[in-house]
Design a protein around this motif. Structure first.
Motif, PDB file in Angstrom:
ATOM      1  N   PRO A 341       0.795  -1.228   0.000  1.00 51.62           N
ATOM      2  CA  PRO A 341       0.000   0.000   0.000  1.00 51.62           C
ATOM      3  C   PRO A 341       0.830   1.282   0.000  1.00 51.62           C
ATOM      4  CG  PRO A 341       0.129  -0.881   2.209  1.00 51.62           C
ATOM      5  CD  PRO A 341       0.839  -1.864   1.328  1.00 51.62           C
ATOM      6  N   SER A 342       0.146   2.390  -0.287  1.00 56.03           N
ATOM      7  CA  SER A 342       0.712   3.736  -0.219  1.00 56.03           C
ATOM      8  C   SER A 342       0.199   4.415   1.044  1.00 56.03           C
ATOM      9  CB  SER A 342       0.282   4.542  -1.445  1.00 56.03           C
ATOM     10  OG  SER A 342       0.530   5.919  -1.253  1.00 56.03           O
ATOM     11  N   ALA A 343       1.015   5.350   1.566  1.00 55.60           N
ATOM     12  CA  ALA A 343       0.594   6.095   2.752  1.00 55.60           C
ATOM     13  C   ALA A 343      -0.412   7.192   2.413  1.00 55.60           C
ATOM     14  CB  ALA A 343       1.807   6.711   3.434  1.00 55.60           C
ATOM     15  N   ASP A 344      -0.533   7.564   1.148  1.00 56.76           N
ATOM     16  CA  ASP A 344      -1.441   8.626   0.725  1.00 56.76           C
ATOM     17  C   ASP A 344      -2.886   8.117   0.768  1.00 56.76           C
ATOM     18  OD1 ASP A 344      -2.873  10.631  -0.463  1.00 56.76           O
ATOM     19  OD2 ASP A 344      -1.725  10.644  -2.338  1.00 56.76           O
ATOM     20  N   PRO A 345      -3.741   8.696   1.609  1.00 55.81           N
ATOM     21  CA  PRO A 345      -5.121   8.225   1.701  1.00 55.81           C
ATOM     22  C   PRO A 345      -5.910   8.396   0.411  1.00 55.81           C
ATOM     23  CG  PRO A 345      -4.850  10.273   2.925  1.00 55.81           C
ATOM     24  CD  PRO A 345      -3.483   9.825   2.530  1.00 55.81           C
ATOM     25  N   GLU A 346      -5.427   9.275  -0.498  1.00 60.28           N
ATOM     26  CA  GLU A 346      -6.112   9.478  -1.769  1.00 60.28           C
ATOM     27  C   GLU A 346      -5.602   8.548  -2.858  1.00 60.28           C
ATOM     28  OE1 GLU A 346      -8.697  11.460  -1.838  1.00 60.28           O
ATOM     29  OE2 GLU A 346      -8.282  11.905   0.280  1.00 60.28           O
ATOM     30  N   SER A 347      -4.566   7.769  -2.551  1.00 64.07           N
ATOM     31  CA  SER A 347      -3.971   6.888  -3.550  1.00 64.07           C
ATOM     32  C   SER A 347      -4.890   5.720  -3.870  1.00 64.07           C
ATOM     33  CB  SER A 347      -2.629   6.356  -3.031  1.00 64.07           C
ATOM     34  OG  SER A 347      -2.145   5.302  -3.834  1.00 64.07           O
ATOM     35  N   VAL A 348      -4.782   5.203  -5.101  1.00 64.30           N
ATOM     36  CA  VAL A 348      -5.536   3.990  -5.447  1.00 64.30           C
ATOM     37  C   VAL A 348      -4.925   2.771  -4.764  1.00 64.30           C
ATOM     38  CG1 VAL A 348      -6.278   4.878  -7.678  1.00 64.30           C
ATOM     39  CG2 VAL A 348      -4.146   3.572  -7.543  1.00 64.30           C
ATOM     40  N   ARG A 349      -3.804   2.963  -4.074  1.00 68.95           N
ATOM     41  CA  ARG A 349      -3.209   1.877  -3.285  1.00 68.95           C
ATOM     42  C   ARG A 349      -3.338   2.145  -1.788  1.00 68.95           C
ATOM     43  NH1 ARG A 349       2.000   0.986  -3.361  1.00 68.95           N
ATOM     44  NH2 ARG A 349       2.663   2.986  -4.226  1.00 68.95           N
ATOM     45  N   SER A 350      -4.275   2.971  -1.393  1.00 66.01           N
ATOM     46  CA  SER A 350      -4.482   3.272   0.020  1.00 66.01           C
ATOM     47  C   SER A 350      -5.048   2.063   0.746  1.00 66.01           C
ATOM     48  CB  SER A 350      -5.442   4.456   0.174  1.00 66.01           C
ATOM     49  OG  SER A 350      -5.919   4.546   1.495  1.00 66.01           O
ATOM     50  N   LEU A 351      -4.418   1.703   1.848  1.00 65.12           N
ATOM     51  CA  LEU A 351      -4.913   0.552   2.614  1.00 65.12           C
ATOM     52  C   LEU A 351      -6.271   0.855   3.236  1.00 65.12           C
ATOM     53  CD1 LEU A 351      -3.862  -2.272   3.110  1.00 65.12           C
ATOM     54  CD2 LEU A 351      -2.907  -1.506   5.277  1.00 65.12           C
ATOM     55  N   ALA A 352      -6.530   2.136   3.516  1.00 67.31           N
ATOM     56  CA  ALA A 352      -7.848   2.505   4.043  1.00 67.31           C
ATOM     57  C   ALA A 352      -8.935   2.148   3.037  1.00 67.31           C
ATOM     58  CB  ALA A 352      -7.889   3.996   4.367  1.00 67.31           C
ATOM     59  N   ARG A 353      -8.655   2.332   1.745  1.00 67.14           N
ATOM     60  CA  ARG A 353      -9.635   1.962   0.719  1.00 67.14           C
ATOM     61  C   ARG A 353      -9.784   0.448   0.633  1.00 67.14           C
ATOM     62  NH1 ARG A 353      -8.775   5.476  -4.720  1.00 67.14           N
ATOM     63  NH2 ARG A 353     -10.440   4.042  -5.355  1.00 67.14           N
ATOM     64  N   VAL A 354      -8.687  -0.269   0.829  1.00 67.99           N
ATOM     65  CA  VAL A 354      -8.776  -1.737   0.833  1.00 67.99           C
ATOM     66  C   VAL A 354      -9.664  -2.199   1.981  1.00 67.99           C
ATOM     67  CG1 VAL A 354      -7.497  -3.894   1.096  1.00 67.99           C
ATOM     68  CG2 VAL A 354      -6.514  -2.002  -0.218  1.00 67.99           C
TER      69      VAL A 354
END
Length: 360
Positions: A341-354
């Motif tokens: 994951p990426s640390a950026d909450p807006e990233s398409v690799r955000s763990l928060a989105r996962v």
């Protein structure tokens, strides 16, 4: 030294020792266990007639299981020199190996069947410090794994309370449990021995965990950002991969409270990445984005790839993971802890989105 488990257990366990066992059994949190250890050892010394007590934990990252290394959790009454000797030099010796092999602890007494009083440990360290009797117990978890050592020393062979010997077995189990809790090795924390670990407070300040190696990755802004995204999701456990300084590390985060707040205490653990499910780093990045529900165009824009290249990566991922769907691949990756994951909450690799919940 004498096999303590062969000594008569006719003396009933005192109420004070029973209370001590109860208090040991009530400890459930690592910080609580580590903080309470000195006071509990003081009570054990007072109730058992010992002049000094020491609790050492087996270092969970030690490479040589035949010669375990130890770290002191708490020491009461011993000088620094004696404490260091018990921690580092006793276990590898012939007498230390007898302690590790015994099921109920070994004791120096008047009979001294193993001639401990003739050893360098006694003549050069313990006797000059004023100790003439002692008990050492190898502490093991329910799976029989060595988790620590408990030492008690007395000024004379008459000082140990008679009921202490009868309580050695339950005391050994209770202190073994305290040790596993303090090292974050208890079942509710679920950290296998090969993991290094630290505890983070609500401000993100790290405290070393007793018996654990330093982390395999620095707690930099990026890694802390990912950790906070997990805490903000309300997820209690999460595992992911993180690349730092050219190497891939597996990271586990345990949030005891399970509440959604980015700033709260948690445990962070690492080990060298054991598996990537056969995927390349680029494929792991694409798969992480797939797990957030991102489409090929979003993935292509963030990773600076063409949509055709992304589609080729997705096809290769599905084939490697032997699944026909993007959702199936995401589920396998999440379960295996191989998302990158990426640390950026807006990233398409955000763990928060996962994890499917917004960061608070």
């Amino acid at each position: 030294m004498h096999a303590a488990d062969r000594v008569s257990t006719r003396h009933p366990v005192s109420d004070r020792l029973i209370d001590l066992l109860g208090d040991l059994a009530s400890l459930d949190a690592p910080d609580e266990a580590a903080t309470a250890a000195p006071q509990l050892l003081e009570r054990l010394a007072e109730d058992g007639g010992a002049a000094a007590c020491q609790l050492d934990t087996a270092l969970t990252h030690a490479d040589d299981l035949q010669a375990p290394a130890f770290q002191t959790v708490a020491s009461v009454g011993y000088s620094p020199e004696v404490s260091s000797h018990l921690r580092a030099e006793l276990a590898p010796s012939p007498h230390g190996r007898r302690v590790l092999a015994a099921t109920g602890g070994l004791r120096i007494d008047e009979d001294d069947p193993f001639h401990f009083r003739g050893s360098d440990h006694y003549r050069e360290v313990l006797h000059p410090a004023g100790y003439d009797d002692g008990i050492s117990i190898a502490l093991r978890d329910p799976g029989a794994r060595l988790v620590g050592l408990l030492h008690l020393s007395a000024r004379s062979t008459r000082d140990f309370a008679p009921e202490l010997v009868g309580a050695l077995a339950p005391l050994g189990r209770a202190f073994a449990r305290l040790t596993t809790v303090a090292t974050c090795s208890s079942p509710d924390v679920t950290l296998p021995p090969e993991y290094a670990a630290v505890r983070l407070d609500a401000a993100g300040r790290a405290t070393p965990v007793v018996g654990r190696a330093p982390l395999h990755a620095a707690l930099d802004t990026e890694l802390l950002g990912i950790v906070r995204s997990i805490l903000g999701s309300g997820t209690r456990f999460a595992t992911f991969l993180h690349q730092q300084a050219g190497r891939l590390v597996e990271v586990r985060v345990h949030c005891p409270s399970g509440r959604a707040a980015t700033h709260q205490p948690c445990t962070v653990a690492t080990r060298p990445a054991a598996s990537t499910l056969g995927l390349t780093l680029r494929q792991l990045e694409v798969l992480t984005a797939v797990a957030t529900g991102a489409g090929n165009r979003e993935i292509a824009d963030e990773l600076c790839l063409t949509q055709r290249t992304v589609a080729a990566h997705v096809e290769a991922i599905l084939a490697r993971l032997d699944t026909p769907s993007r959702a199936g691949a995401a589920a396998k990756a999440t379960a295996a802890g191989v998302l990158l994951p990426s640390a950026d909450p807006e990233s398409v690799r955000s763990l928060a989105r996962v994890l499917g919940r917004p960061v608070t």
